[in-house]
Design an enzyme around this catalytic site. Structure first.
Site, PDB file in Angstrom:
ATOM      1  N   LYS A  10       8.336   0.916   1.169  1.00 29.55           N
ATOM      2  CA  LYS A  10       7.985   1.902   2.189  1.00 29.55           C
ATOM      3  C   LYS A  10       8.415   1.420   3.589  1.00 29.55           C
ATOM      4  CE  LYS A  10       4.056   3.683  -0.509  1.00 29.55           C
ATOM      5  NZ  LYS A  10       2.577   3.848  -0.561  1.00 29.55           N
ATOM      6  N   TYR A  50       5.725  13.136  -3.500  1.00 21.62           N
ATOM      7  CA  TYR A  50       4.271  13.074  -3.355  1.00 21.62           C
ATOM      8  C   TYR A  50       3.603  14.427  -3.597  1.00 21.62           C
ATOM      9  CZ  TYR A  50       4.763   8.285  -1.668  1.00 21.62           C
ATOM     10  OH  TYR A  50       5.021   6.936  -1.591  1.00 21.62           O
ATOM     11  N   ASN A 113       0.664   0.162   2.397  1.00 22.71           N
ATOM     12  CA  ASN A 113       0.568  -0.745   1.246  1.00 22.71           C
ATOM     13  C   ASN A 113       1.929  -1.105   0.658  1.00 22.71           C
ATOM     14  OD1 ASN A 113       1.170   1.607  -0.056  1.00 22.71           O
ATOM     15  ND2 ASN A 113      -0.702   1.715  -1.273  1.00 22.71           N
ATOM     16  N   HIS A 116       5.840   1.789  -3.352  1.00 19.13           N
ATOM     17  CA  HIS A 116       5.469   2.860  -4.280  1.00 19.13           C
ATOM     18  C   HIS A 116       6.077   2.489  -5.627  1.00 19.13           C
ATOM     19  CE1 HIS A 116       5.043   6.991  -5.897  1.00 19.13           C
ATOM     20  NE2 HIS A 116       6.145   6.656  -6.547  1.00 19.13           N
ATOM     21  N   GLU A 127      10.553  10.795 -10.946  1.00 18.62           N
ATOM     22  CA  GLU A 127      10.874  10.141  -9.677  1.00 18.62           C
ATOM     23  C   GLU A 127      12.309   9.588  -9.681  1.00 18.62           C
ATOM     24  OE1 GLU A 127       6.253   9.165  -8.433  1.00 18.62           O
ATOM     25  OE2 GLU A 127       7.477   7.490  -9.168  1.00 18.62           O
TER      26      GLU A 127
HETATM   27  O1  CDP Z   1       0.676   4.373  -4.674  1.00 23.40           O
HETATM   28  P1  CDP Z   1      -0.403   4.531  -5.719  1.00 23.40           P
HETATM   29  O2  CDP Z   1       0.081   5.250  -6.970  1.00 23.40           O
HETATM   30  O3  CDP Z   1      -1.074   3.232  -6.024  1.00 23.40           O
HETATM   31  O4  CDP Z   1      -1.553   5.437  -5.050  1.00 23.40           O
HETATM   32  P2  CDP Z   1      -1.741   7.024  -4.959  1.00 23.40           P
HETATM   33  O5  CDP Z   1      -3.174   7.298  -5.183  1.00 23.40           O
HETATM   34  O6  CDP Z   1      -0.750   7.736  -5.838  1.00 23.40           O
HETATM   35  O7  CDP Z   1      -1.428   7.356  -3.444  1.00 23.40           O
HETATM   36  C1  CDP Z   1      -0.086   7.406  -2.943  1.00 23.40           C
HETATM   37  C2  CDP Z   1      -0.039   6.694  -1.614  1.00 23.40           C
HETATM   38  O8  CDP Z   1      -0.755   7.445  -0.642  1.00 23.40           O
HETATM   39  C3  CDP Z   1      -0.709   5.323  -1.597  1.00 23.40           C
HETATM   40  O9  CDP Z   1       0.145   4.299  -2.088  1.00 23.40           O
HETATM   41  C4  CDP Z   1      -1.051   5.148  -0.136  1.00 23.40           C
HETATM   42  O10 CDP Z   1       0.041   4.624   0.609  1.00 23.40           O
HETATM   43  C5  CDP Z   1      -1.326   6.574   0.320  1.00 23.40           C
HETATM   44  N1  CDP Z   1      -2.773   6.832   0.420  1.00 23.40           N
HETATM   45  C6  CDP Z   1      -3.370   6.837   1.682  1.00 23.40           C
HETATM   46  O11 CDP Z   1      -2.691   6.649   2.704  1.00 23.40           O
HETATM   47  N2  CDP Z   1      -4.723   7.031   1.789  1.00 23.40           N
HETATM   48  C7  CDP Z   1      -5.478   7.258   0.696  1.00 23.40           C
HETATM   49  N3  CDP Z   1      -6.792   7.474   0.847  1.00 23.40           N
HETATM   50  C8  CDP Z   1      -4.895   7.263  -0.578  1.00 23.40           C
HETATM   51  C9  CDP Z   1      -3.534   7.034  -0.690  1.00 23.40           C
HETATM   52 MG    MG Z   2       0.615   7.235  -7.288  1.00 25.74          MG
END
Ligand code: CDP
Ligand code: MG
Length: 142
Positions: A10, A50, A113, A116, A127
């Site tokens: 990212k 997303y 974080n 992705h 994806e």
């Molecule tokens: O990336 P991952 O699959 O672990 O998490 P996700 O639940 O699919 O969420 C996608 C991305 O959205 C996360 O990696 C975070 O960078 C962001 N996110 C956020 O900014 N705040 C949240 N409360 C949840 C997710």
């Molecule tokens: Mg995810």
């Protein structure tokens, strides 16, 4: 089973010059980088990648961040690649991510974080097809 998966560094990872360190972890594990590109996500790519999160509270500031600079997108291949890459990446919230994972070692808050990674085979297929159409045409099984 040999699988392909999608991985993206990212904008925070690129800005912090962690691309090399991040990709080295996957190579060390034995995963192969099949394809890689650097680009800045536009509205259309964000809504494809997303789609499941559009409309959630966190999405507007997250979207601004994810379009704020270049990202590195990769197709990785290796044994059990989808789960293996998710394990190396760590939990979504870096405060909950184990030390030794990318998010555990380099992250502090969920929005930033660093990476992705596809979470399951259907997601990986979808994806990869967004960014690496050629790869998907060459490998109809992915
Ligand atoms: O990336 P991952 O699959 O672990 O998490 P996700 O639940 O699919 O969420 C996608 C991305 O959205 C996360 O990696 C975070 O960078 C962001 N996110 C956020 O900014 N705040 C949240 N409360 C949840 C997710
Ligand atoms: Mg995810």
């Amino acid at each position: 089973m040999i699988e392909k998966t999608f991985l993206m560094v990212k904008p925070d990872g690129v800005r912090r010059k962690l691309v090399g360190e991040i990709l080295a972890r996957f190579e060390r594990k034995g995963l192969e980088i099949l394809a890689m590109r650097i680009l800045t996500l536009d509205e259309e790519l964000v809504s494809l990648l997303y789609a499941e999160h559009i409309g959630k509270d966190f999405f507007p500031p997250f979207k601004e961040f994810i379009m704020s600079g270049p990202v590195v997108v990769c197709a990785l291949q290796g044994e059990n690649a989808i789960q293996s890459v998710r394990a190396i990446v760590g939990a979504t919230n870096p405060q909950e991510a184990a030390p030794g994972t990318i998010r555990g070692d380099y992250g502090a808050i969920t929005r930033y974080n660093l990476v992705h990674a596809s979470d399951k085979p259907e997601t990986a297929r979808r994806e990869l097809s967004i960014f690496f159409q050629d790869l998907c045409e060459d490998s109809p099984e992915i």
